[in-house]
Design a protein around this motif. Structure first.
Motif, PDB file in Angstrom:
ATOM      1  N   LEU A  73       0.850  -1.188   0.000  1.00 44.65           N
ATOM      2  CA  LEU A  73       0.000   0.000   0.000  1.00 44.65           C
ATOM      3  C   LEU A  73       0.889   1.242   0.000  1.00 44.65           C
ATOM      4  CD1 LEU A  73      -2.893   1.203   0.284  1.00 44.65           C
ATOM      5  CD2 LEU A  73      -2.548   1.125   2.774  1.00 44.65           C
ATOM      6  N   SER A  74       0.602   2.180  -0.887  1.00 44.30           N
ATOM      7  CA  SER A  74       1.385   3.414  -0.976  1.00 44.30           C
ATOM      8  C   SER A  74       0.581   4.588  -0.439  1.00 44.30           C
ATOM      9  CB  SER A  74       1.783   3.696  -2.432  1.00 44.30           C
ATOM     10  OG  SER A  74       0.637   4.052  -3.201  1.00 44.30           O
ATOM     11  N   HIS A  75       1.272   5.674  -0.134  1.00 46.38           N
ATOM     12  CA  HIS A  75       0.592   6.875   0.339  1.00 46.38           C
ATOM     13  C   HIS A  75      -0.322   7.445  -0.743  1.00 46.38           C
ATOM     14  CE1 HIS A  75       2.956   6.820   3.956  1.00 46.38           C
ATOM     15  NE2 HIS A  75       4.077   6.882   3.281  1.00 46.38           N
ATOM     16  N   GLU A  76       0.117   7.366  -1.984  1.00 43.85           N
ATOM     17  CA  GLU A  76      -0.692   7.897  -3.078  1.00 43.85           C
ATOM     18  C   GLU A  76      -1.977   7.092  -3.261  1.00 43.85           C
ATOM     19  OE1 GLU A  76      -1.982  10.480  -5.810  1.00 43.85           O
ATOM     20  OE2 GLU A  76      -0.187  10.714  -4.550  1.00 43.85           O
ATOM     21  N   GLU A  77      -1.866   5.774  -3.140  1.00 43.93           N
ATOM     22  CA  GLU A  77      -3.069   4.938  -3.264  1.00 43.93           C
ATOM     23  C   GLU A  77      -4.041   5.238  -2.129  1.00 43.93           C
ATOM     24  OE1 GLU A  77      -4.520   0.250  -3.233  1.00 43.93           O
ATOM     25  OE2 GLU A  77      -2.374   0.718  -3.201  1.00 43.93           O
ATOM     26  N   ARG A 104      -0.293   4.258  11.422  1.00 41.70           N
ATOM     27  CA  ARG A 104       0.276   4.383  10.078  1.00 41.70           C
ATOM     28  C   ARG A 104      -0.710   5.082   9.142  1.00 41.70           C
ATOM     29  NH1 ARG A 104       4.731   0.491   8.517  1.00 41.70           N
ATOM     30  NH2 ARG A 104       5.426  -0.456  10.471  1.00 41.70           N
ATOM     31  N   TYR A 105      -1.983   4.762   9.302  1.00 45.54           N
ATOM     32  CA  TYR A 105      -3.010   5.387   8.465  1.00 45.54           C
ATOM     33  C   TYR A 105      -3.164   6.866   8.819  1.00 45.54           C
ATOM     34  CZ  TYR A 105      -4.469   0.730   6.862  1.00 45.54           C
ATOM     35  OH  TYR A 105      -4.498  -0.512   6.287  1.00 45.54           O
ATOM     36  N   VAL A 106      -3.025   7.196  10.088  1.00 48.40           N
ATOM     37  CA  VAL A 106      -3.106   8.598  10.495  1.00 48.40           C
ATOM     38  C   VAL A 106      -1.965   9.397   9.879  1.00 48.40           C
ATOM     39  CG1 VAL A 106      -2.911  10.198  12.435  1.00 48.40           C
ATOM     40  CG2 VAL A 106      -4.369   8.189  12.626  1.00 48.40           C
ATOM     41  N   LYS A 130      11.112   1.841  14.300  1.00 41.43           N
ATOM     42  CA  LYS A 130      11.142   0.498  13.731  1.00 41.43           C
ATOM     43  C   LYS A 130      11.195  -0.550  14.838  1.00 41.43           C
ATOM     44  CE  LYS A 130      13.318   1.744   9.338  1.00 41.43           C
ATOM     45  NZ  LYS A 130      14.447   1.501   8.415  1.00 41.43           N
ATOM     46  N   ARG A 131      10.427  -1.620  14.628  1.00 38.91           N
ATOM     47  CA  ARG A 131      10.409  -2.736  15.577  1.00 38.91           C
ATOM     48  C   ARG A 131      11.078  -3.936  14.936  1.00 38.91           C
ATOM     49  NH1 ARG A 131       5.211  -4.651  17.024  1.00 38.91           N
ATOM     50  NH2 ARG A 131       4.230  -3.680  15.214  1.00 38.91           N
ATOM     51  N   SER A 132      11.944  -4.614  15.685  1.00 39.80           N
ATOM     52  CA  SER A 132      12.756  -5.696  15.126  1.00 39.80           C
ATOM     53  C   SER A 132      11.915  -6.823  14.548  1.00 39.80           C
ATOM     54  CB  SER A 132      13.710  -6.245  16.192  1.00 39.80           C
ATOM     55  OG  SER A 132      13.003  -6.621  17.360  1.00 39.80           O
ATOM     56  N   ALA A 133      10.858  -7.233  15.243  1.00 42.11           N
ATOM     57  CA  ALA A 133      10.034  -8.342  14.753  1.00 42.11           C
ATOM     58  C   ALA A 133       9.368  -7.983  13.441  1.00 42.11           C
ATOM     59  CB  ALA A 133       8.980  -8.706  15.800  1.00 42.11           C
ATOM     60  N   ARG A 199       4.380  -2.573   4.664  1.00 41.43           N
ATOM     61  CA  ARG A 199       5.835  -2.476   4.819  1.00 41.43           C
ATOM     62  C   ARG A 199       6.370  -1.101   4.443  1.00 41.43           C
ATOM     63  NH1 ARG A 199      10.863  -3.231   2.570  1.00 41.43           N
ATOM     64  NH2 ARG A 199      10.142  -3.434   0.423  1.00 41.43           N
ATOM     65  N   LYS A 200       5.846  -0.495   3.372  1.00 38.07           N
ATOM     66  CA  LYS A 200       6.322   0.812   2.930  1.00 38.07           C
ATOM     67  C   LYS A 200       5.376   1.943   3.323  1.00 38.07           C
ATOM     68  CE  LYS A 200       8.768  -1.122  -1.062  1.00 38.07           C
ATOM     69  NZ  LYS A 200       8.941  -1.066  -2.536  1.00 38.07           N
ATOM     70  N   PHE A 201       4.354   1.592   4.083  1.00 42.87           N
ATOM     71  CA  PHE A 201       3.314   2.565   4.423  1.00 42.87           C
ATOM     72  C   PHE A 201       3.652   3.263   5.735  1.00 42.87           C
ATOM     73  CE2 PHE A 201      -1.209   3.602   5.601  1.00 42.87           C
ATOM     74  CZ  PHE A 201      -1.472   4.426   4.527  1.00 42.87           C
ATOM     75  N   ARG A 202       4.669   4.072   5.703  1.00 40.55           N
ATOM     76  CA  ARG A 202       5.082   4.829   6.871  1.00 40.55           C
ATOM     77  C   ARG A 202       5.823   6.072   6.409  1.00 40.55           C
ATOM     78  NH1 ARG A 202      10.478   3.995   8.522  1.00 40.55           N
ATOM     79  NH2 ARG A 202       9.911   4.429  10.663  1.00 40.55           N
ATOM     80  N   LEU A 203       5.867   7.065   7.277  1.00 37.27           N
ATOM     81  CA  LEU A 203       6.643   8.269   6.993  1.00 37.27           C
ATOM     82  C   LEU A 203       7.942   8.200   7.775  1.00 37.27           C
ATOM     83  CD1 LEU A 203       3.950  11.119   7.254  1.00 37.27           C
ATOM     84  CD2 LEU A 203       4.623   9.805   5.246  1.00 37.27           C
ATOM     85  N   SER A 204       8.995   8.761   7.232  1.00 39.35           N
ATOM     86  CA  SER A 204      10.233   8.848   8.003  1.00 39.35           C
ATOM     87  C   SER A 204       9.998   9.785   9.180  1.00 39.35           C
ATOM     88  CB  SER A 204      11.366   9.378   7.123  1.00 39.35           C
ATOM     89  OG  SER A 204      11.142  10.745   6.797  1.00 39.35           O
ATOM     90  N   GLN A 205      10.780   9.617  10.229  1.00 40.50           N
ATOM     91  CA  GLN A 205      10.640  10.499  11.385  1.00 40.50           C
ATOM     92  C   GLN A 205      10.874  11.951  10.980  1.00 40.50           C
ATOM     93  OE1 GLN A 205      12.675   9.493  14.992  1.00 40.50           O
ATOM     94  NE2 GLN A 205      12.077   7.351  14.912  1.00 40.50           N
ATOM     95  N   LYS A 206      11.855  12.176  10.127  1.00 43.71           N
ATOM     96  CA  LYS A 206      12.167  13.537   9.690  1.00 43.71           C
ATOM     97  C   LYS A 206      10.962  14.171   8.997  1.00 43.71           C
ATOM     98  CE  LYS A 206      15.471  16.154   6.864  1.00 43.71           C
ATOM     99  NZ  LYS A 206      16.668  16.053   5.980  1.00 43.71           N
TER     100      LYS A 206
END
Length: 274
Positions: A73-77, A104-106, A130-133, A199-206
């Motif tokens: 899932l992408s941010h654009e989608e 993540r959705y927020v 990031k969480r190791s598991a 997996r890719k549906f997150r923003l960097s902290q920055k």
């Protein structure tokens, strides 16, 4: 207060199940955590004045589904899906709330609709640190396939769980939670599809820090002091860089945090009532 869930159909393969509680002029859109559904927000609606609370089932929960398209899932989608949802319900400005995986959705929502957001709430949000598991399970080079194999084959999965427990690389609470929650095949597949899709549906902290520091809306973070999944101490560096967000840490763990956060949200919103 409505008790009938509704279904928003974005396409033949993408749909969102949701429930609207209350009849206020303002709107609060809510995203639950893994394994939950929109019903967890019914109690929140009773504590808010002047708000309609809309609980949306995450993909692969209830009747919400995403059966085709790209693997991740992408941010654009998500922007296109939510924009269609808002248009269908006639919603212009709104506040947004996310618990755990719903965080993540927020984050994605406020990035795409910052000019339409009134307030945003992150409750023990997943995806900021990031969480190791999670990172192991969704890493694309081999481990993602291994994760899928284990979710389909429980015997070697639980053997593997025992082996990684001996390494002490993972939180013991997480190990125990996995044993108790992933015995059911349907639940295991829900974990697999949800985790891999996001997996890719997150923003960097920055990116998130810049967004929250410059956005016109108010934001709040709530963590549980005894939360072993989304540990507040691992977020302190991130939180210290936020200039105007309100941060609250409650004396509870991950499971009870959602319900205990409702009164704090009600107090927060009431302080901004016109």
């Amino acid at each position: 207060m409505s008790k009938t869930p509704k279904l928003y159909t974005f396409s033949n393969s993408i749909r969102l199940e949701y429930m609207a509680y209350g009849y206020g002029k303002k709107t609060l859109i809510c995203f639950h955590g893994f394994g939950q559904n929109y019903q967890v927000f019914e109690k929140l609606a009773t504590e808010l004045n002047g708000y309609q609370v809309i609980g949306i089932n995450l993909f692969f929960h209830g009747k919400s589904d995403r059966t085709s398209g790209t693997k991740y899932l992408s941010h654009e989608e998500w922007k296109k899906i939510l924009n269609g949802f808002l248009h269908e319900l006639g919603i212009n400005n709104f506040s947004v709330f996310g618990y755990s995986m719903g965080g993540r959705y927020v984050a994605s929502t406020i990035q795409s609709f910052s000019d339409r957001i009134d307030h945003c709430f992150f409750i023990a949000p997943d995806g900021i640190v990031k969480r190791s598991a999670y990172e192991f399970a969704t890493f694309p080079l081999g481990s993602e396939q291994l994760f899928g194999f284990f979710m389909r084959n429980p015997k070697p999965f639980f053997t593997f769980l025992y082996l990684i427990e001996q390494t002490r690389l993972f939180n013991q609470w997480t190990i125990n939670f996995s044993r108790s929650q992933l015995r059911d095949k349907g639940q295991r597949m829900k974990v697999y599809k949800s985790w891999v899709m996001l997996r890719k549906f997150r923003l960097s902290q920055k990116t998130l820090i810049k967004l929250l520091n410059t956005a016109p809306f108010q934001s709040a973070f709530i963590f549980g002091k005894y939360d072993n999944i989304i540990q507040p101490k691992r977020h302190f560096h991130f939180l210290s860089q936020l200039k105007k967000a309100k941060v609250t840490i409650l004396d509870t763990g991950h499971t009870k945090l959602l319900n205990e956060s409702f009164s704090k949200i009600a107090d927060f919103l009431s302080s901004y009532q016109d």
